[in-house]
Design an enzyme around this catalytic site. Structure first.
Site, short mmCIF file in Angstrom:
data_model
loop_
_atom_site.label_atom_id
_atom_site.label_comp_id
_atom_site.label_asym_id
_atom_site.label_seq_id
_atom_site.Cartn_x
_atom_site.Cartn_y
_atom_site.Cartn_z
CB SER A 173 46.16 43.04 43.79
OG SER A 173 45.10 43.68 43.14
CG ASP B 11 42.37 38.08 38.64
OD1 ASP B 11 41.33 38.71 38.92
OD2 ASP B 11 43.48 38.34 39.15
CG HIS C 291 42.48 39.45 42.31
ND1 HIS C 291 43.47 39.75 41.40
CD2 HIS C 291 42.59 40.38 43.30
CE1 HIS C 291 44.14 40.82 41.81
NE2 HIS C 291 43.64 41.21 42.96
#
Length: 727
Positions: free
Chosen positions: A595, A670, A702
Site C-alpha cells: 500500500s 482492490d 487490498h
C-alpha cells in the site's frame, strides 16, 4: 546390555533434540498451518455492574458460539448467557451487542463484508429474561442499534433507515429517498468509511425519542468500476462512487427524525460551508442537544457545534485549526455537566484537554514531549481519566491514570512493551493486554487504583513453548541517525550471525503519515516471514522515517504537501548508512512495502537506483492523483492546488530511473488502491523499456487473501528476494 545399541539410541536422541531446537520456519507454518496462532479475548464487554465481563467463545467440538459471563474477582465463568447450541433458529453467531440495560442482546450471523469496515448480515434479538429469539427482518441489514431504553432497534437497508418496535414487532421506514450510488441515509459512503473509519452515521438521543443521522448525496461523485471475473462465462462489474483527489465529494447534511411526532427535518448550522465533511456526530447528555463536527475540505479547520434540536439553533463551541491538518478521533466525552474532554495536537503533541459546555478551556490535563495514544475513559466518581501514552519511549505503550485537573498522575502498567487496557464499567478493574517483541500477549486482571496484577487470565505459554523449537533471532531495537533525526529501527540478524561475514540487507517499511512499524509488541504474521528470511542469511531491518507517528506533530507533519519526498530520502540514506556496516553487503540491498509501503518501495528503487538492487511493491499507490479525496487531500491539498507535490514524488513519473529488479503485485478487485495504479505504472515502465516482474491476483481486494492466496503471494515474494539478493 548392548552398549553400542544404547550409544546409538542416545546419539539419535541428542541429534533429534538438537534438530528440534533448530527447526526452520516455513511459509506453510505462517500462512497455512497456523503454527504461531495466538489466543485473544474476543468481543470483550464489561457488564454494567462493574463486577463481571462477557466474551464471545467458540466451541470447536460442537461448532457453536456462546456469550459467556465471567467474574472479575475470580475469573471463573458465572454462566453462559446464550449459546447457539440452544437456539434452533440460529446455528452460530459471529458478534453480539447488549442493550443498555443488558436485558437484550443483538446476535449477528451470515455476515458478509462490503468494504473494510462495513458488512451485511442477519440479526436476531435475544431476550435474556425469557430466552426468546426474534429475527429483526428476513433481509440482510446494516448496523442495527438498540435505542437506549432497549425497546427499539434502528437499522439501515438499501440506503434507507428503519426502526423496529420490539414490543409490537412493527417496522417503520423513516427515510424513502435512498438509492444506490445516489442517496445514502445513515450509513457512510465509501470514502468516509475508509478514511474516517466509521459506518454507522446515525445516533439515538438519550431519551430514545430522536435519531440524528448524516445524509450523503453522492449523485455528483464520479463512479469507479472494477471487473469481477468470478467463475461464470462472462465477468461482471462492481460500480461504486469513489471521489479521487480534487474530484467531487458527497454533499452531506444533518437530518433529524423525531419518533414522537414522526417528523423528518434538516439540522442547519449558522456558518456557510462551501465544501465540507461531517466526520462525527454525538448526542450530549441533554436529549435535545446534538454535537456535530464539521471539517473543511483541506481538513485544517475543525468546528465543534452544539445543536439544539428542540429550538433548531446551533452554537459553535470549539474551533480547532492547524497549518497542516486536524486529526479526527472518537475521544470526545461529555461529562455530567456537559463539559467535555477533547484531545488535540495544538501544543505540538497529542494531549487531553478539558473544556466547559460552552467551549472555554478549563485546563490541559496532560502535558509533555510525548503523545497520548489512546483515551480509555473518565471515572466521574473518582474524578480520574485513564489513558495510554508513549511516555516510556515512542516504541512502547503504557496505561496511566490522572486527575481531571492534571494532578496525581500514576503509571498503572509495569512491564516494558505494549500495554492496552479494557476497563470495567465502574473503572474498578482493568484487563491489561501486554506483549513485547519477545513475549506473546498476556492478559491480566489489574486493580485500577494501583495497577497491581490481581490474577493472570491467559498467557499464550503454548506459543512460547512452540517457538523454542524454532531457529529464531532476536529483534534488536535501536535508533539510526538520518538527516539530523534519530529514527526508530529494529533489526533481525541470522541466528548464526558472524560479524566477519557480509550479508544482504532487506528493508521493510510502511512510512505513511502518523503510522508506526517499529513498535515493541508481539509478532505479526510478517514478522515470522522476516525470521524466515533471516534463516536464509538475510539481515532484515525496519525504520520509521520522518512523517511517521508518536514523536510529535512537527516530526509527523514535515511531509505535508510532499508525500514521498522526505520519507523516501530517509529510507535511501538509511540504506546507505547501513550499507557502511562491516557486515552488510552494500551491493545487495532490497526494500519492500504494501500500500503506502509499496508507493515507498517503488520510489526508493527508482530514486535510489544506486543504492537498492531490488524492490517489491504490493498494492502500491503509483500516483496520488489516483487515490481518494479525504486521505490524499489531508496531506497534499488538491492536485489543482499542488500539482508539483503530486507529480514530483509519484513513482509513475520516475520509471526512467529504474536499474534494479522490480516485482509489482496487485489484487484486481482492490476497491481501495485501485489496480489502475499498477496498470498505469506497468504501462509507463513498458514505454520506458524497463523490464520488471508482475503478478495480478484475480478478484482479490487490498488485503490479497482468501484460500491459498497469501501462501502463494509470500512464496512468490520469497523466491524473488532470494533470487535477487542471495542466488
Amino acid at each position: 546390555m548392548n552398549y553400542l545399541k544404547l550409544s546409538l539410541c542416545v546419539c539419535l536422541f541428542i541429534t533429534s533434540f538438537l534438530s528440534a531446537q533448530n527447526k526452520d520456519i516455513t511459509l506453510e507454518d505462517i500462512w497455512k498451518n497456523g503454527s504461531f496462532r495466538t489466543e485473544y479475548m474476543d468481543v470483550l464487554h464489561s457488564m454494567s455492574n462493574g463486577q463481571q465481563y462477557s466474551v464471545l467463545n467458540f466451541d470447536r467440538a460442537t461448532r457453536s458460539t456462546s456469550v459467556d459471563i465471567y467474574d472479575y474477582k475470580t475469573l471463573e465463568k458465572v454462566k453462559t448467557l446464550v449459546s447457539s447450541s440452544d437456539l434452533s433458529a440460529l446455528r452460530y453467531f459471529s458478534d453480539y451487542t447488549f442493550s443498555s440495560n443488558e436485558q437484550k442482546v443483538l446476535l449477528a450471523t451470515n455476515e458478509t463484508s462490503i468494504y473494510r469496515h462495513s458488512s451485511l448480515g442477519n440479526y436476531y434479538v435475544y431476550d435474556v429474561a425469557n430466552g426468546e429469539l426474534n429475527l429483526i427482518t428476513e433481509d440482510a441489514i446494516q448496523e442495527p442499534t438498540f435505542s437506549p431504553d432497549g425497546t427499539k432497534v434502528a437499522f439501515a437497508k438499501n440506503n434507507n433507515l428503519f426502526v423496529k418496535d420490539l414490543q409490537s414487532n412493527e417496522i417503520k421506514q423513516i427515510t424513502f429517498d435512498g438509492e444506490k450510488n445516489k442517496i445514502i441515509n445513515g450509513i457512510t459512503d465509501w470514502v468516509y468509511e475508509e478514511e474516517f473509519a466509521f459506518v454507522r452515521a446515525f445516533v439515538w438521543n438519550t431519551a430514545s425519542t430522536k435519531i440524528a443521522f448524516i445524509k450523503f448525496d453522492e449523485s455528483e461523485v464520479p463512479e469507479f468500476s472494477m471487473d469481477v471475473y468470478g467463475t461464470a462465462l462472462y465477468p461482471t462489474q462492481q460500480v461504486f462512487k469513489y471521489p479521487k483527489a480534487g474530484e467531487a465529494n458527497s454533499k452531506v447534511s444533518l437530518q433529524l427524525y423525531d419518533l414522537v411526532t414522526g417528523k423528518l427535518s434538516g439540522l442547519p448550522v449558522s456558518k456557510n460551508y462551501e465544501d465540507f465533511y461531517i466526520p462525527r456526530i454525538k448526542w450530549t447528555n441533554n436529549a435535545d442537544i446534538l454535537s456535530a463536527q464539521f471539517l473543511n475540505r483541506h481538513q485544517n479547520e475543525l468546528d465543534l457545534w452544539s445543536i439544539d434540536t428542540k429550538n433548531n439553533s446551533a452554537d459553535l463551541i470549539l474551533e480547532e485549526k492547524d497549518k497542516a491538518y486536524v486529526d479526527v478521533t472518537d475521544n470526545l466525552t461529555f461529562l455530567e455537566d456537559n463539559s467535555f474532554i477533547w484531545t488535540s495536537e495544538k501544543d505540538g503533541f497529542n494531549h487531553i484537554y478539558h473544556y466547559d459546555r460552552n467551549g472555554k478551556l478549563i485546563n490541559q490535563v496532560t502535558k509533555g514531549n510525548w503523545e497520548v495514544t489512546d483515551y480509555y475513559g473518565y471515572n466521574e466518581d473518582k474524578d480520574i481519566i485513564y489513558y495510554q501514552s508513549v511516555e516510556n519511549g515512542s516504541v512502547n505503550r503504557d496505561v496511566y491514570a490522572v486527575k481531571l485537573n492534571g494532578r496525581s498522575k500514576k503509571r498503572l502498567s509495569s512491564k516494558e512493551g505494549t500495554n492496552e487496557a479494557a476497563f470495567s464499567a465502574d473503572f474498578s478493574y482493568f484487563i491489561n493486554t501486554f506483549s513485547n517483541a519477545s513475549t506473546p500477549p498476556e492478559f491480566t486482571l489489574n486493580n485500577s487504583k494501583s495497577g497491581a496484577v490481581i490474577k493472570n487470565i491467559k498467557d499464550n505459554a503454548a506459543v512460547s513453548q512452540n517457538l523454542t523449537a524454532y531457529n529464531l533471532s532476536e529483534k534488536e531495537f535501536s535508533t539510526l541517525s538520518v538527516h539530523g533525526n534519530d529514527l526508530n529501527m529494529w533489526m533481525i540478524k541470522p541466528a548464526d550471525f558472524d560479524k566477519n561475514k557480509k550479508y544482504p540487507l532487506f528493508m521493510t517499511q510502511y512510512s505513511g503519515p502518523g503510522s508506526q512499524q517499529v513498535a515493541n509488541h508481539w509478532n505479526s504474521a510478517n514478522d515470522y516471514w522476516y525470521q524466515l528470511l533471516a534463516q536464509k542469511g538475510i539481515v532484515v531491518v525496519c525504520i520509521d522515517a520522518r512523517g511517521t507517528g508518536f514523536k510529535g506533530a512537527e516530526f509527523k507533519k514535515v511531509t505535508q504537501k510532499e508525500l514521498g519526498k522526505y520519507e523516501v530520502e530517509d529510507q535511501i540514506q538509511a540504506a546507505k548508512t547501513l550499507g557502511e556496516l562491516s557486515y552488510i553487503d552494500d551491493t545487495r540491498i532490497g526494500i519492500w512495502g504494501w500500500s503506502y509501503g509499496g508507493f515507498m518501495s517503488s520510489n526508493c528503487l527508482f530514486k535510489g537506483n544506486d543504492v537498492f538492487k531490488m524492490a517489491i511493491a504490493v498494492a502500491p499507490v503509483t500516483s496520488w492523483r489516483f487515490y481518494d479525496s479525504i486521505y490524499t487531500e489531508r496531506y497534499m491539498t488538491t492536485p489543482q492546488e499542488n500539482a508539483s507535490g503530486y507529480d514530483e514524488n509519484s513513482p509513475i513519473n520516475h520509471v526512467d530511473k529504474l536499474k534494479g529488479d522490480f516485482l509489482l503485485i496487485h489484487g484486481s478487485a482492490d476497491d481501495n488502491v485501485h489496480v489502475q495504479n499498477t496498470m498505469r505504472l506497468a504501462e509507463a515502465l513498458t514505454q520506458a523499456d524497463k523490464q520488471f516482474d508482475m503478478a495480478i491476483y484475480p478478484d482479490k481486494n487490498h488485503g490479497i487473501y482468501g484460500g491459498n492466496t497469501r501462501l502463494h503471494l509470500f512464496k512468490k515474494m520469497t523466491d524473488f528476494v532470494i533470487e535477487k539478493l542471495i542466488d
